[in-house]
Design an enzyme around this catalytic site. Sequence first.
Site, PDB file in Angstrom:
ATOM      1  N   ARG A  50     -39.814 -17.290  14.728  1.00 49.04           N
ATOM      2  CA  ARG A  50     -38.795 -16.259  14.912  1.00 49.04           C
ATOM      3  C   ARG A  50     -38.105 -15.963  13.576  1.00 49.04           C
ATOM      4  NH1 ARG A  50     -35.527 -18.823  19.907  1.00 49.04           N
ATOM      5  NH2 ARG A  50     -35.854 -20.628  18.570  1.00 49.04           N
ATOM      6  N   ASP A  52     -35.278 -13.814  11.153  1.00 50.70           N
ATOM      7  CA  ASP A  52     -33.921 -13.304  11.268  1.00 50.70           C
ATOM      8  C   ASP A  52     -33.847 -11.817  10.939  1.00 50.70           C
ATOM      9  OD1 ASP A  52     -32.887 -15.821  11.910  1.00 50.70           O
ATOM     10  OD2 ASP A  52     -32.576 -16.347   9.809  1.00 50.70           O
ATOM     11  N   ARG A 197     -33.931 -19.462   2.934  1.00 49.28           N
ATOM     12  CA  ARG A 197     -32.865 -18.733   2.244  1.00 49.28           C
ATOM     13  C   ARG A 197     -31.857 -19.694   1.615  1.00 49.28           C
ATOM     14  NH1 ARG A 197     -30.797 -14.851   6.778  1.00 49.28           N
ATOM     15  NH2 ARG A 197     -29.233 -14.351   5.170  1.00 49.28           N
TER      16      ARG A 197
END
Length: 277
Positions: A50, A52, A197
């Site tokens: 999944r 973002d 990230r």
Amino acid sequence: MMRTVLSVEYAGESFEGWQTQPHGRTVQDALELALARIADAPVPTVCAGRTDTGVHATTQIVHFDAPVARPLSAWVRGANSHLPDGVSVRWAQGVSDDFHARFSATARHYRYVLFNGPVRPALLHARVGWFHRPLDANAMAKAALALVGEHDFTAFRAASCQAHSPVRTIRYARVQRHGEYVVFDFCADAFLHHMIRNLVGALVYVGKGAQPVDWLAVLLCGRDRTLAAPTFSASGLYLCGVEYPDQWSLPGQGRIICTPQLALPESCIEPESKFVD
């Protein structure tokens, strides 16, 4: 029902992430709506990872159990005729019902593309990250070596992460400069929420000279998210490959499709880079 696998490409800036939401502005919502038009019935999907809001994919792997028989071409060309411009099904293949897009995967490959120049890019807006001060790519590459192997990545997981364990195994973590672009490549068995990230954010701190090369190793040992760097922008992040055991014989296995040519200078394009252990 027949289980079908798709490879899906999407530009993340047009969507609020992968996972379905009541407002319907996600990649999963768009894909399931298109598949339902082909099947004339609801088609729930499962993805390999999944992503973002704002994160892109050149190779997101998805499976679903088709409620009706359709030729594989219908799940590609037919679905694409009902998808928005920012999403495209690249291929479809039938598999046995013990295949699972998420749980059968053995590794995920991500790439982060960072434009490193004094002025923010306009044509590549939302397709690359940006940092205005000069970065030392060699220092970042050395710092990234501490990430390889099995570690507790608590210092690099989001507070909202729902994973049962913070332990992950990174196969490789590389940083390379290509002119004004700095490219970060990561491969692991799986990743935590915001993990890449957060890693990029920490590496940028090393690259700009705010922290020493061994800082990431210190953060790993400390297991304290509050001591690490802020989460970096989603704009330059791409899911660019998912690995599965050979028994599935999926197209493209053993290779990854890296970021599209629009997002990288020509010297950096590797459209069929081999997986590297």
